[in-house]
Write an enzyme that holds these catalytic residues in place. Structure first.
Site, PDB file in Angstrom:
ATOM      1  N   HIS A  51      -1.786   3.132   6.727  1.00 42.38           N
ATOM      2  CA  HIS A  51      -2.921   2.010   7.066  1.00 42.38           C
ATOM      3  C   HIS A  51      -4.058   2.644   6.910  1.00 42.38           C
ATOM      4  O   HIS A  51      -5.113   1.980   6.318  1.00 42.38           O
ATOM      5  CB  HIS A  51      -2.486   1.612   8.361  1.00 42.38           C
ATOM      6  CG  HIS A  51      -3.352   0.801   9.226  1.00 42.38           C
ATOM      7  ND1 HIS A  51      -3.899  -0.510   8.492  1.00 42.38           N
ATOM      8  CD2 HIS A  51      -4.287   1.084  10.067  1.00 42.38           C
ATOM      9  CE1 HIS A  51      -4.638  -0.922   9.409  1.00 42.38           C
ATOM     10  NE2 HIS A  51      -5.027   0.105  10.440  1.00 42.38           N
ATOM     11  N   TYR A  75       7.586   3.925  10.153  1.00 42.21           N
ATOM     12  CA  TYR A  75       8.207   2.285  10.052  1.00 42.21           C
ATOM     13  C   TYR A  75       8.617   1.888   8.658  1.00 42.21           C
ATOM     14  O   TYR A  75       8.995   0.703   8.518  1.00 42.21           O
ATOM     15  CB  TYR A  75       6.992   1.616  10.794  1.00 42.21           C
ATOM     16  CG  TYR A  75       5.521   1.622   9.940  1.00 42.21           C
ATOM     17  CD1 TYR A  75       5.342   0.974   8.803  1.00 42.21           C
ATOM     18  CD2 TYR A  75       4.850   2.480  10.785  1.00 42.21           C
ATOM     19  CE1 TYR A  75       3.967   1.213   8.273  1.00 42.21           C
ATOM     20  CE2 TYR A  75       3.421   2.758   9.853  1.00 42.21           C
ATOM     21  CZ  TYR A  75       3.134   2.094   8.724  1.00 42.21           C
ATOM     22  OH  TYR A  75       2.183   2.285   8.296  1.00 42.21           O
ATOM     23  N   ARG A  97       0.956  -1.054  -0.084  1.00 43.55           N
ATOM     24  CA  ARG A  97      -0.068  -0.030   0.006  1.00 43.55           C
ATOM     25  C   ARG A  97       1.021   1.272   0.087  1.00 43.55           C
ATOM     26  O   ARG A  97       1.793   1.384   0.863  1.00 43.55           O
ATOM     27  CB  ARG A  97      -0.921   0.059   1.207  1.00 43.55           C
ATOM     28  CG  ARG A  97      -0.200  -0.195   2.515  1.00 43.55           C
ATOM     29  CD  ARG A  97      -1.304   0.232   3.636  1.00 43.55           C
ATOM     30  NE  ARG A  97      -0.683  -0.300   4.949  1.00 43.55           N
ATOM     31  CZ  ARG A  97      -0.057   0.287   5.808  1.00 43.55           C
ATOM     32  NH1 ARG A  97       0.434   1.543   5.496  1.00 43.55           N
ATOM     33  NH2 ARG A  97       0.387  -0.318   6.951  1.00 43.55           N
TER      34      ARG A  97
END
Lengths: 361, 325
Positions: free
Chosen positions: A264, A274, A260
Site C-alpha cells: 500500500h 492479506y 498494485r
C-alpha cells in the site's frame, strides 16, 4: 413475483476491454484513434513509470525518499487516463497519483521533494494544472466538482479529472462530489482505481455493490467499468468521458479494474498478510506492460532496443532528479510562516521576527 | 446614510460585491430564489441571475469542495452554511483544505473563499443551530474569523472578507439580525480585518467581547456607570487574528479586564485573550483577568436558554469582582 433490480443494474456495467491479456484486439469497434507515435509514447510512459516505481521503492529503502505509495500494476489506469487529457485540463490527484502529475508537467524532482516533505514539492509551476496529492481520501472528489463547475462557468472546453481508490468510494465526499457534479452538469471525470484492496481491506468489504461504476447511478451520471490493465480501453473511456464533459453533457465515473503489485505504501505495509500468492499470480498475468508490449510487437512498433532505451533514460532522469532534490535549500520556519497568508496577522509577524533571529544565529 | 438591520447590511454588502466583481458567486442551501432562510440573500438571484447566485444540493461538505474548486478556477466564492452547527460536516473543507491551500502549495495557490454562517443563542432554535463554535476556527491556522455586532460593521467587514485572498469565516449572530437598526452608508466602504472597535470608552475596567455579548456588555457598562465604575467596551469584531494593540492599550489604561463570550468556558476565545494579556501586560494588572462565559455543557435545550446564556447581569457581577479585587 421475483424482483431482480440489482442484477438488472449490474448488467449495465460490463467491463469494457479492447486488448485481451495476450495483446489481441477483442473490440475493434472501440479502438481509439492513436498514431503509431502516440502508441509508442504510451508504452514509453508505462515502462518509464515501472522503472521509476522500482527505483522509488529502493530509494525509499535507502532513506533517500519519504512517503511513497507504489504504482506498479496501475500504469495503464494512471497513464491511459492522463494521456486522454488536454494540457489545460486540471488533475486533482490522490496520494498514489504522482505519475499523472509528472506526465502533466510536474518536474520529477518536485515529485521527489513532495515525497520527502518539502514545500518546493507543492510549488506547482505556472501552467501545470495540477493540485498537490490529496491525503484526505474523498476531498479531491468534492473539489473536482468545484473545478468542473468553474471551468464550465468560464466557458472552457476543459475538464477536471480526479482519482481515488476502491476504499475511497465508501467516503461521503465521494458521493457528494459525484452528486454535485451531476446536479450542475460540471466538466468533471471521476476515476476510481479499483486495485481490490484498501490497505488490507478487500473491496468486497467496502460495499455489497458488485461494481463501483454502478455508484454513478445514485448521482444520475454516466458510469463505466474498464479493464484497468488495458491502456487502450482506459484511454478510450477517458477520451469519451472528456468529450461528453466539454460538450456540456456532464460528468462520468470511470472504474478501472487494476492491481498494485507492491505494498500500500512504503511505511511498513506487508501485503503477504492479506493477499494470496494465487491472487498476485492471477493479476501478474494481466500486467498492462506485457499486454501492450505484445500488441505493439505484433504491429512491429516496439523492440527490446526501444525498451532498453526507455529504461536507461528513466534511470538517468531519476538520478538527475534526486540530485536536484538534494540541492533544494533546507526549509526554515520563516519560509513556512511566509506561506500562511497574503498578509501576516500579528501573531505570525511576531513569530516571524522570533524565528528570523533564531535562524540568523 | 440609511437605517438598516444587520441582515440588510449583509445583503447590501453582497450586492455591492456582486456588482463590483463578476467573479463573486453566492451559493448555499436555499440562498437562490428563496433568498435564504433569514432573507440574507433576498433579491440577489433576481438581480444577478442564477449563474451568480444559486442553490446547492443539501450537503455542507460538497458546498465546501465546490467553493474551493470555484475559488481556484478564478471565482470569489461566498458560500453559506445554513447554521454553523452544521460546520462539522464541512470541517475538512474549511480547516484541512481551504485554510491550508496557500501553505501546502508554497504560496502558489490560494483559496479566496468567504464562508458566511449564522449562529448564536437567544432565539430558541432547535438543536445545533445556535452553538458558538468560533473557538474551533480560532485554533485552525490559515483562516480569519469575523464576528460583527452592528449593521455598520457587518457591511464593511463582509466587503473586506469577500475581497480578502485568504479564507474568511464570517459569523452572523442570529439574535442581532433584526434586533435593531443602525446607520449604514449606502456606498461601498471597508473595515480592516483584524481591527477591534472601542464601542464605549472607559477608564476603570476593560470589557473585551464580541458578537451578541457586545450589546450585553454595553448594557452592563451603563449599569456600572450608575455605580461609579467606568467600563471600556472593546468589540473585537475580528476574533482571528486578534487586535492585540487595542486590547493591550486598553488594559494598560484601565488596569483591569474581563473577557466576555457567549461560548462555553472551555470553548470560544476567552482563554486566548486572557493568555495574551497575561503575556503582555501583567505589570499593568491590578487584578486577574476574569471571564464571563456559558457553562461547560452542551448548548441548552431551547427553554433553558434564559438561565444558561451569559447576560449583562453576569457581566456586571464579574466587572465588580475585578474592580473590587
Amino acid at each position: 413475483m421475483k424482483t431482480n433490480t440489482i442484477d438488472a443494474v449490474q448488467d449495465q456495467f460490463e467491463t469494457f476491454q479492447i486488448l485481451s491479456e495476450d495483446g489481441e484486439v477483442v473490440n475493434e469497434a472501440a479502438m481509439p484513434e492513436l498514431s503509431d507515435e502516440q502508441l509508442q509514447e504510451l508504452m514509453r510512459r508505462m515502462v518509464y513509470t515501472r522503472i521509476w516505481d522500482q527505483r522509488a521503492i529502493s530509494l525509499n529503502r535507502q532513506g533517500r525518499l519519504g512517503f511513497y505509495a507504489p504504482v506498479a500494476g496501475q500504469e495503464a489506469s494512471m497513464l491511459g487516463t492522463q494521456f486522454a487529457l488536454d494540457k489545460e485540463d486540471w488533475i486533482l490527484p490522490g496520494y498514489r497519483d504522482i505519475p499523472q502529475l509528472v506526465f502533466h508537467g510536474l518536474p520529477l524532482y518536485k515529485a521527489f521533494l513532495y515525497s520527502r516533505g518539502h514545500f518546493e514539492g507543492g510549488q506547482i509551476p505556472e501552467g501545470v494544472n495540477v493540485l498537490m496529492p490529496q491525503i484526505i481520501i474523498g476531498a479531491q472528489i468534492i473539489q473536482a466538482a468545484g473545478f468542473g463547475l468553474g471551468l464550465k462557468k468560464k466557458g472552457k472546453k476543459n475538464v477536471a479529472i480526479t482519482y481515488t481508490g476502491d476504499g475511497g468510494a465508501s467516503q461521503g465526499d465521494f458521493y457528494e462530489g459525484l452528486n454535485f457534479a451531476g446536479a450542475y452538469k460540471a466538466n468533471a471525470i471521476f476515476v476510481v482505481q479499483n486495485n481490490r484492496f484498501a490497505i488490507s481491506v478487500p473491496v468486497e468489504k467496502q460495499s455489497a455493490a458488485k461494481t463501483i461504476a454502478q455508484k454513478a447511478v445514485a448521482a444520475g451520471i454516466e458510469g463505466i467499468q474498464v479493464d484497468g490493465m488495458d491502456v487502450l480501453a482506459v484511454y478510450a473511456a477517458t477520451q469519451q468521458a472528456r468529450e461528453r464533459a466539454v460538450n456540456g453533457e456532464g460528468p462520468t465515473l470511470i472504474e478501472t479494474l487494476t492491481y498494485r503489485y507492491g505494498p500500500h505504501t512504503m511505511a511498513g505495509d506487508d501485503p503477504t498478510r492479506y493477499r494470496t500468492k494465487e491472487l498476485d499470480d492471477e493479476w501478474t498475468k494481466k500486467d498492462p506492460l506485457v499486454r501492450f508490449r505484445k500488441f505493439l510487437e505484433g504491429k512491429k512498433l516496439w523492440s527490446e532496443e526501444q525498451e532498453n532505451k526507455v529504461v536507461d533514460q528513466a534511470k538517468e532522469d531519476i538520478k538527475e532528479a534526486i540530485k536536484k532534490a538534494d540541492g533544494a535549500a533546507k526549509q526554515k520556519v520563516t519560509d513556512l510562516i511566509g506561506f500562511m497568508f497574503e498578509e501576516l496577522p500579528y501573531n505570525l509577524k511576531e513569530q516571524m521576527e522570533e524565528y528570523k533571529a533564531k535562524e540568523s544565529k | 446614510m440609511a437605517q438598516m438591520t444587520m441582515i440588510q447590511a449583509i445583503t447590501d454588502a453582497m450586492r455591492t460585491e456582486l456588482k463590483n466583481n463578476e467573479n463573486v458567486l453566492v451559493f448555499g442551501e436555499d440562498v437562490g430564489q428563496n433568498g435564504g432562510v433569514f432573507r440574507a440573500t433576498e433579491g440577489l438571484q433576481k438581480e444577478f441571475g442564477e449563474d451568480r447566485v444559486f442553490d446547492t444540493p443539501l450537503a455542507e461538505s460538497g458546498i465546501g469542495g465546490l467553493a474551493l474548486g470555484l475559488g481556484m478556477t478564478g471565482f470569489r466564492p461566498v458560500m453559506e452554511i445554513q447554521f454553523f452547527g452544521f460546520l462539522f460536516e464541512v470541517m475538512d473543507s474549511v480547516v484541512a483544505q481551504m485554510a491550508r491551500m496557500r501553505y501546502r502549495s508554497g504560496g502558489v495557490y490560494n483559496s479566496p473563499v468567504t464562508i458566511r454562517s449564522p449562529f448564536g443563542g437567544g432565539v430558541k432554535t432547535p438543536e445545533l443551530h445556535a452553538d458558538s463554535l468560533e473557538g474551533l476556527m480560532y485554533q485552525s491556522p490559515g483562516i480569519k474569523v469575523i464576528i460583527p455586532s452592528t449593521p455598520y460593521d457587518a457591511k464593511g467587514l463582509l466587503i473586506s472578507a469577500i475581497r480578502d485572498n485568504d479564507p474568511v469565516v464570517f459569523l452572523e449572530h442570529m439574535k442581532l439580525y433584526r434586533s435593531f437598526r443602525g446607520e449604514v452608508p449606502e456606498e461601498e466602504y471597508t473595515i480592516e480585518i483584524g481591527k477591534a472597535d472601542v464601542k464605549r470608552e472607559g477608564k476603570d475596567v476593560s470589557i473585551i467581547t464580541y458578537g451578541a455579548m457586545v450589546h450585553a456588555s454595553l448594557k452592563a457598562a451603563e449599569e456600572l456607570e450608575k455605580e461609579g465604575i467606568s467600563a471600556e467596551v472593546i468589540d473585537l469584531r475580528t476574533i482571528s487574528p486578534l487586535d492585540i494593540d487595542t486590547i493591550i492599550a486598553s488594559v494598560e489604561k484601565t488596569g483591569r479586564a474581563i473577557v466576555v463570550q457567549e461560548a462555553q468556558k472551555q470553548a470560544g476565545i476567552g482563554a486566548f485573550v486572557v493568555a495574551e494579556i497575561n503575556d503582555r501586560a501583567i505589570l499593568s494588572l491590578e487584578a486577574p483577568v476574569l471571564r464571563v462565559t456559558a457553562p461547560d455543557t452542551v448548548f441548552p435545550f431551547a427553554s433553558a436558554e434564559d438561565v444558561w446564556l451569559p447576560d449583562h447581569k453576569d457581566i456586571v457581577e464579574k466587572a465588580k469582582k475585578v474592580y473590587n479585587f
